[in-house]
Design a protein around this motif. Structure first.
Motif, PDB file in Angstrom:
ATOM      1  N   MET A   1       0.816  -1.217   0.000  1.00 48.84           N
ATOM      2  CA  MET A   1       0.000   0.000   0.000  1.00 48.84           C
ATOM      3  C   MET A   1       0.853   1.271   0.000  1.00 48.84           C
TER       4      MET A   1
ATOM      5  N   ARG B   1      -3.308   3.227  -4.014  1.00 47.44           N
ATOM      6  CA  ARG B   1      -4.326   2.922  -3.002  1.00 47.44           C
ATOM      7  C   ARG B   1      -5.733   2.937  -3.584  1.00 47.44           C
TER       8      ARG B   1
ATOM      9  N   THR C   1      -6.726  -0.449  -4.547  1.00 45.63           N
ATOM     10  CA  THR C   1      -6.627  -1.438  -3.469  1.00 45.63           C
ATOM     11  C   THR C   1      -7.727  -1.206  -2.452  1.00 45.63           C
TER      12      THR C   1
ATOM     13  N   MET D   1      -9.107  -2.352   1.420  1.00 45.60           N
ATOM     14  CA  MET D   1      -8.516  -2.898   2.637  1.00 45.60           C
ATOM     15  C   MET D   1      -9.567  -3.002   3.728  1.00 45.60           C
TER      16      MET D   1
ATOM     17  N   ILE E   1      -7.173  -6.519   0.327  1.00 44.24           N
ATOM     18  CA  ILE E   1      -6.360  -6.873   1.483  1.00 44.24           C
ATOM     19  C   ILE E   1      -7.284  -7.051   2.675  1.00 44.24           C
TER      20      ILE E   1
ATOM     21  N   ASP F   1      -7.103  -7.932   6.558  1.00 44.23           N
ATOM     22  CA  ASP F   1      -6.210  -8.088   7.706  1.00 44.23           C
ATOM     23  C   ASP F   1      -7.027  -8.523   8.918  1.00 44.23           C
TER      24      ASP F   1
END
Length: 632
Positions: free
Chosen positions: A438, A464, A467, A469, A550, A552
């Motif tokens: 990132m 970003r 992407t 997240m 992504i 997490d």
């Protein structure tokens, strides 16, 4: 905590340099500053002329009273000659400097005209002072507005490592308390300081005009006043530094305690938290008391010197009146001038503590503005219209601290549309890997490419934007649920928001709330459950439709049933996208195309779930440990 917060700055502050930078903030308002100076000069000029005109009124009254004592028909020269003949030379010298008209009383018409003229002077001076105050407020607020904008822009350019090192309460204190204190200091000192300096110059000129000798007497105490202010101010400055540094510590502690309020109660740390608060509060009290007390000594010391000066002027002035060198009105005017002369000196001294406090706050804000920024964006960035999602790590190296390697020579190739799970013990570098992707941190070596393009050649915003997240800590802002879901897609319609919510199983939960999608949540999302917050963040990522996803530990805060719903939503969300999944629950990543096992910043194993179990290595031991724990 005290170690983490850090102590007050040990380095001496750069007072002059900070004052110059403060004036630099006012530079864009040059025209307004010139206007403030001009208006202030007119106001001061009218004000300092007043005592001399009032002295004329006093002379008229005194001359009228004296003239009434002598019979009409005599001349002034005859009266003075008669006094000298009687041996009353001192009185004769005094009357010689006066406009005596024997037999006539006070000319009230003339006195009234003089007083009306003085009243007009003071009224006009007050109007100009009002205009000056209004202009000053405008200039200062514009400067502070620009400063806040610069701080906000600075945050966007600061690397994530800066916020890792700085306590959140300390940063908030600089942005709120210090800027507010700076604004107040500039507002109160700029206009007053300018007026005081102009008054000192104007009064000094008038005193020289009235009597150079008395002006010399009045100036005797000025060097002493400057010396006292400098000596006391030098001792007060470190205390102001300590005061605002301690304020930052206290704010940091309060922010921590309120954010973790439940945790403090659960572990019974209320007394320790209160004790820490008392320590910080006592330190702040001590620093504030010392700074205010020491700087507060300036004003009474200068007032004392002003009173000494007043006595000297009264004695010398009386002698000059008795010798006929000055009139009573001149001495009265000069005494007023001496007060006007000492008053701005006293005001400057009184503003010294406020000015020093403001400069210390300015230094703290300037330290934020001077913090090292993230590396600049490429001059000619590469832009990709369509991203397939082919990600490669080529001999990547990274360390948070120069002497502590974390990731060394890591290489990895992820094909478009594949799901890569990253597992390993805490501190293995799992989250660091995706943070590098990132561009939250910059590489120490190697490169990361997206569809063959080095991401360092792309803008951070572009990287970003492609992407999505979903973090372990579900972050929501104050607003409606619909606004939170559409946070990554500002132009999304209500239909698109609802569709994303339905796909991620948020819709059924939202519709149970009284206001549905218009339900307002606070910044911490305290009025909805942790699982619901997490579902909303998943819907937010779904609506953004990123090329790379992504996750997490996205399901760590939810119950088993909600986890199943999220997993189904994730399957739909990951379809056709390159996905990186960081997980501790190995049961949630069994269908991943590739599982990476990390340890100490290295990939020690990689493969599918079944192949890694057959290998009997690190992954097999982690899986067996979790299975055994679940059975237990």
């Amino acid at each position: 905590m005290a170690r983490m917060m850090g102590g007050p700055p040990a380095k001496a502050t750069d007072f002059r340099g900070s004052v110059r930078r403060l004036f630099g903030l006012l530079a864009p308002q040059r025209i307004a500053l010139v206007g403030i100076l001009a208006v202030g000069a007119v106001s001061v000029a009218l004000t300092v002329v007043g005592p001399m005109v009032l002295g004329r009124a006093t002379d008229l009254i005194f001359s009228g009273v004296v003239s009434k004592q002598f019979p009409a028909g005599l001349t002034k020269d005859q009266v003075i000659a008669g006094l000298r003949a009687e041996g009353r030379d001192t009185l004769a010298d005094t009357f010689a400097a006066m406009d005596i008209r024997p037999g006539q009383g006070i000319d009230f018409t003339h006195v009234g005209e003089v007083l009306l003229f003085v009243l007009g002077l003071f009224v006009v001076a007050s109007l100009f002072a009002f205009v000056q105050g209004r202009l000053t407020a405008r200039v200062v607020q514009h400067a502070v507005f620009d400063l806040r904008e610069r701080v906000e822009a600075k945050f966007a350019r600061l690397p994530l490592s800066y916020f890792d090192r700085q306590p959140r309460g300390e940063v908030l204190s600089k942005v709120t308390n210090d800027i507010d204190n700076l604004a107040q200091s500039m507002q109160q000192t700029l206009s007053q300081m300018m007026t005081s300096l102009l008054t000192i110059v104007g009064v000094l000129v008038m005193m020289v005009v009235v009597s150079p000798l008395l002006a010399l007497v009045a100036l005797v105490t000025v060097p002493l006043s400057v010396l006292v202010a400098a000596k006391v101010g030098k001792r007060a400055q470190p205390q102001f530094v300590k005061q605002w540094a301690t304020t930052g510590k206290l704010n940091g502690h309060i922010e921590e305690m309120f954010t973790g309020h439940s945790l403090v109660k659960v572990f019974g740390r209320r007394e320790q938290a209160e004790q820490t608060f008392r320590e910080h509060n006592e330190n702040l009290f001590d620093a504030s008391y010392r700074s205010q007390f020491i700087s507060g000594l300036i004003q009474p010391a200068i007032m004392f010197l002003g009173n000494v000066n007043y006595v000297l002027i009264a004695v010398v002035g009386a002698l000059r009146v008795s010798s006929g060198a000055l009139s009573l009105g001149d001495v009265q005017a000069f005494i007023q001038y001496s007060r006007q002369f000492s008053q701005p000196l006293t005001q400057v001294a009184a503003m010294a503590n406020l000015l020093q406090s403001g400069v210390v706050s300015a230094e703290r804000v300037f330290a934020l503005l001077d913090a090292e920024e993230q590396s600049p964006e490429p001059a000619s960035p590469v832009r990709q219209n369509e991203v397939r999602g082919h990600v490669e790590f080529e001999h990547v190296s990274f360390r948070y601290q120069e002497d502590t390697p974390l990731i060394e020579d890591l290489s990895l190739s992820v094909q478009p549309g594949r799901t890569v799970a990253i597992v390993g013990p805490t501190g293995a570098g799992k989250t660091t890997l995706v943070n590098l992707l990132m561009r939250f941190y910059e590489l120490d070596g190697g490169r990361i490419t997206l569809d063959g393009v080095d991401i360092a050649e792309m803008t951070r915003e572009d990287v970003r934007a492609k992407t999505g997240m979903v973090l372990q800590d579900a972050w929501l802002f104050g607003g409606t649920i619909a606004e939170n879901i559409a946070y990554g897609s500002p132009g999304a319609t209500r239909e698109q928001i609802v569709a994303a919510a339905e796909a991620t199983h948020v819709d059924r939960l939202v519709r149970t709330l009284p206001d549905g999608y218009d339900t307002v949540v606070d910044e911490e999302g305290g009025n909805i459950s942790a699982g619901e917050r997490q579902l909303i963040t998943v819907a937010r990522a779904f609506l953004a439709e990123p090329a790379i996803l992504i996750l997490d530990e996205a399901t760590s805060s939810v119950d088993t049933r909600t986890e199943v719903l999220i997993q189904r939503a994730m399957n739909a969300l990951r379809e056709g996208r390159t996905s990186f999944v960081i997980a501790h629950r190995l049961s949630t990543i069994r269908d991943a195309d590739l599982i990476l096992v990390m340890e100490s910043g290295r990939i020690v194993e990689q493969g599918t779930h079944s192949s890694l179990l057959e290998a009997g290595g690190h992954y097999a031991r982690l899986y067996a440990a979790q299975f055994a724990e679940a059975i237990t």
